[in-house]
Design a protein around this motif. Sequence first.
Motif, short mmCIF file in Angstrom:
data_model
loop_
_atom_site.label_atom_id
_atom_site.label_comp_id
_atom_site.label_asym_id
_atom_site.label_seq_id
_atom_site.Cartn_x
_atom_site.Cartn_y
_atom_site.Cartn_z
N LEU A 9 0.84 -1.20 0.00
CA LEU A 9 0.00 0.00 0.00
C LEU A 9 0.87 1.25 0.00
CD1 LEU A 9 -3.12 0.26 0.21
CD2 LEU A 9 -2.74 0.97 2.58
N PHE A 10 1.87 1.26 0.92
CA PHE A 10 2.75 2.41 1.00
C PHE A 10 3.56 2.57 -0.26
CE2 PHE A 10 2.18 2.11 5.67
CZ PHE A 10 1.68 3.38 5.83
N ALA A 11 3.98 1.43 -0.81
CA ALA A 11 4.79 1.48 -2.03
C ALA A 11 3.97 2.07 -3.16
CB ALA A 11 5.27 0.08 -2.39
N ALA A 12 2.69 1.65 -3.24
CA ALA A 12 1.84 2.19 -4.31
C ALA A 12 1.65 3.68 -4.13
CB ALA A 12 0.49 1.47 -4.31
N PHE A 13 1.45 4.09 -2.86
CA PHE A 13 1.26 5.52 -2.57
C PHE A 13 2.50 6.32 -2.94
CE2 PHE A 13 1.43 9.06 0.51
CZ PHE A 13 0.34 9.76 0.03
N GLY A 14 3.65 5.77 -2.52
CA GLY A 14 4.90 6.45 -2.83
C GLY A 14 5.13 6.55 -4.32
N HIS A 15 4.77 5.48 -5.03
CA HIS A 15 4.95 5.46 -6.48
C HIS A 15 4.13 6.57 -7.13
CE1 HIS A 15 5.69 3.81 -10.41
NE2 HIS A 15 4.39 3.83 -10.66
N ARG A 16 2.87 6.70 -6.68
CA ARG A 16 2.02 7.73 -7.27
C ARG A 16 2.53 9.12 -6.95
NH1 ARG A 16 -4.22 6.17 -7.45
NH2 ARG A 16 -4.05 7.76 -9.04
N LEU A 17 3.02 9.27 -5.70
CA LEU A 17 3.52 10.58 -5.28
C LEU A 17 4.71 10.99 -6.13
CD1 LEU A 17 2.71 12.54 -3.00
CD2 LEU A 17 4.69 11.69 -1.74
N ILE A 18 5.64 10.03 -6.30
CA ILE A 18 6.84 10.32 -7.09
C ILE A 18 6.43 10.66 -8.52
CG2 ILE A 18 8.89 9.26 -8.10
CD1 ILE A 18 9.17 7.74 -5.44
#
Lengths: 262, 160
Positions: A9-18
Amino acid sequence: MADSSSRNLFAAFGHRLIEAVWKLGFVCRFFAAILRDSGASLRRFPLVIREIYFAGVLSMIIIVVSGMFVGMVLGLQGYSTLVRFGSADALGALVALSLLRELGPVLAALLFASRSGSAITAEIGLMKATEQLDAMAVMAVNPIARVVAPRFWAGVLSMPVLAAIFNVMGIFGGYFVGVTLIGLDHGTFWSQMQNAVDWHTDIVNGLIKSLVFGAAVSLIAVFEGFDAKPTAEGVSSATTRTVVTSALTILALDFVLTAFMF
Amino acid sequence: MKRATIDLWVGIFAALGCAAVLFLALKTANLTVGSGSNGTYSLYAEFDNIGGLKVKAPVKMAGVVVGRVTDIRLDNKSFRARATLEMDKQYQFSRDVSAEILTSGLLGEQYIGLLQGGDPDNLAAGDTIKLTSSALVLEQLIGKFMLNAAEKPAAPADSH
């Protein structure tokens, strides 16, 4: 198990943020490129005039008609509220101030984004999908100077004109409802308006707003077109993104500008 | 689409835009009057209480707008409100002109009303209007009225 899914979940969030930050940086560099290359396209002004025709002149009908109706609705609603306080005479001031300060620039920009912004995105996106932009680059024609910058400047220049026309039509609409239909006094309508409206705070600030909205909508439109996936699906989703992003940007910018101006 | 047609339409478009801005300037903002184009001069007026007077409120004589309030501040020494009035140059007023704060309509906005005096000399730019009367503050008015109403029934009761 739970640990790895929350990590995902965090990885997906971070990916979208980046991705969002990366895209914002790309927009800024694209904007800088437009400004750098716009000297050449402004020297060939007929290119810009052609785009003003497609973006501005062809939007005029929708601007005129919707401005008229917005003004008429303002007249009706404003009258039914003001008459309760016995101040129906202030209808002219209400119609003019709400149009000049907010509704004119914002609604004209929203209409412009959906009428012309989407068309610009679709056009540039399709040029990309059919490899016309690549062909230009091969012929040593800079596609940003030839295709993107004229459309950007046409949008920036058209928007204040469209907003001013929208305002005038709205005031006519309010006048039609207030004076012709309801029967308020003709002289009071205009004199109340003239007492309330100030050239600098209301009209100039409204025009500055529409200039900023024009720049924002045009930048979003040309960027989304240029950034579109070169497929039919990609162009269609880029067009949608243009309208949605433009609308959100216009409303957010409007809040910021209003907070600074008034 | 031919180049000439496009040029024509864009020309019409630009002309319409200019006409729209001109209309907004002249018809809705009334830019010709009181915007400093035909010259203004400043006067000052000190009031005990300005009530709800705001910057940009009109200054009227006999109902005609002759100027606007451009600045309101508290004088640090006299503790009175000092209003700056930007007056139209074509109007001159005698030195004993009086200023009062009036309200247009029952709940309308407040403005400064001027009454011409009898002095043959006129006020120069930068002069201060001496004769002023303050705004009517609704709470004070009600307070006075209540006081009067409370005292009146008491008086006949004493005479019994």
